[in-house]
Design a protein around this motif. Sequence first.
Motif, short mmCIF file in Angstrom:
data_model
loop_
_atom_site.label_atom_id
_atom_site.label_comp_id
_atom_site.label_asym_id
_atom_site.label_seq_id
_atom_site.Cartn_x
_atom_site.Cartn_y
_atom_site.Cartn_z
N GLN A 1 73.53 16.68 12.73
CA GLN A 1 73.48 15.27 12.38
C GLN A 1 72.47 14.54 13.27
N HIS A 2 72.51 14.80 14.55
CA HIS A 2 71.58 14.14 15.48
C HIS A 2 70.12 14.51 15.16
N ILE A 3 69.89 15.77 14.87
CA ILE A 3 68.52 16.21 14.54
C ILE A 3 68.04 15.52 13.26
N ASP A 4 68.92 15.48 12.26
CA ASP A 4 68.53 14.83 11.01
C ASP A 4 68.33 13.32 11.19
N ALA B 1 64.47 8.95 11.37
CA ALA B 1 63.83 7.82 12.07
C ALA B 1 62.33 8.06 12.19
N GLN B 2 61.94 9.29 12.47
CA GLN B 2 60.52 9.59 12.60
C GLN B 2 59.80 9.45 11.26
N SER C 1 57.30 10.38 1.31
CA SER C 1 58.44 10.71 2.17
C SER C 1 59.78 10.31 1.57
N ALA C 2 59.79 9.62 0.45
CA ALA C 2 61.04 9.16 -0.17
C ALA C 2 62.01 10.30 -0.47
N PRO C 3 61.56 11.43 -1.05
CA PRO C 3 62.51 12.52 -1.31
C PRO C 3 63.13 13.08 -0.02
N GLU C 4 62.31 13.18 1.01
CA GLU C 4 62.82 13.70 2.30
C GLU C 4 63.78 12.70 2.94
N ILE C 5 63.49 11.44 2.81
CA ILE C 5 64.40 10.40 3.33
C ILE C 5 65.73 10.48 2.59
N ALA C 6 65.70 10.67 1.28
CA ALA C 6 66.92 10.77 0.49
C ALA C 6 67.72 12.02 0.89
N ALA D 1 71.40 12.00 2.71
CA ALA D 1 72.54 12.72 2.12
C ALA D 1 73.15 13.71 3.13
N GLU D 2 72.29 14.42 3.86
CA GLU D 2 72.78 15.38 4.87
C GLU D 2 73.55 14.66 5.97
N ILE D 3 73.01 13.54 6.41
CA ILE D 3 73.68 12.77 7.47
C ILE D 3 75.04 12.28 6.99
N ALA D 4 75.12 11.82 5.76
CA ALA D 4 76.40 11.37 5.20
C ALA D 4 77.39 12.53 5.12
N LYS D 5 76.88 13.70 4.72
CA LYS D 5 77.75 14.89 4.65
C LYS D 5 78.29 15.24 6.04
N TYR D 6 77.42 15.22 7.05
CA TYR D 6 77.85 15.53 8.42
C TYR D 6 78.87 14.51 8.92
#
Length: 190
Positions: free
Chosen positions: A64-67, A72-73, A89-94, A98-103
């Motif tokens: 989660q911290h890495i993502d 942010a970067q 970068s929109a797809p990567e941001i999405a 999603a990964e952060i929300a899952k974590y």
Amino acid sequence: MEVEIAAEAKDKRFNRMVAITVVVLSIFMGLSQVKDGNIVQAMQQAQSSAVDSWGEYQATKTKQHIDETALAQIKALSLIGGGKAAQASAPEIARLTAEIAKYKAEIPQLRAQAKGFEDQYNALNVHDDQFDASDALISIAVSMSAVAALVEVAGALYGAWVFGAGGIIMGLAGFLGWSLHSDFMARLLS
């Protein structure tokens, strides 16, 4: 001659009481050892599961911290790069969002699971301590019974019965799930 026969009969009676004491205590201690062994195995499993769960919890928090750092970067770079960079970068941001929300959803569950295994270990440890105390008290009782047989002193046998009764009570507490627990004995035997 009758005095010798009476003394011999008294000795046999005393030795029978010692023998019965040793047999009863030994059988109970043997059964307790089997149950205690099973408890120790369950404790080891609970401890192993707790360690695994805490490891998974820490790994998830790290991911989660890495993502979050990567998100942010990417957001900072897309601001610097302008419109095309933001679109690219929109797809990567999405994906990162999603990964952060899952974590964030997984972390409390993993923490609760790890805590549950720790609680299970602690509950089992109480019963393990009861069986340890039972084993110690019964061992003392058997030793006192042996001394009573050698010196033919009834007081030593009565003392063995007291220790044996304490051992049986602690063993029954372990078998029946009673909350009887001696912190002093647990610290002494730890």
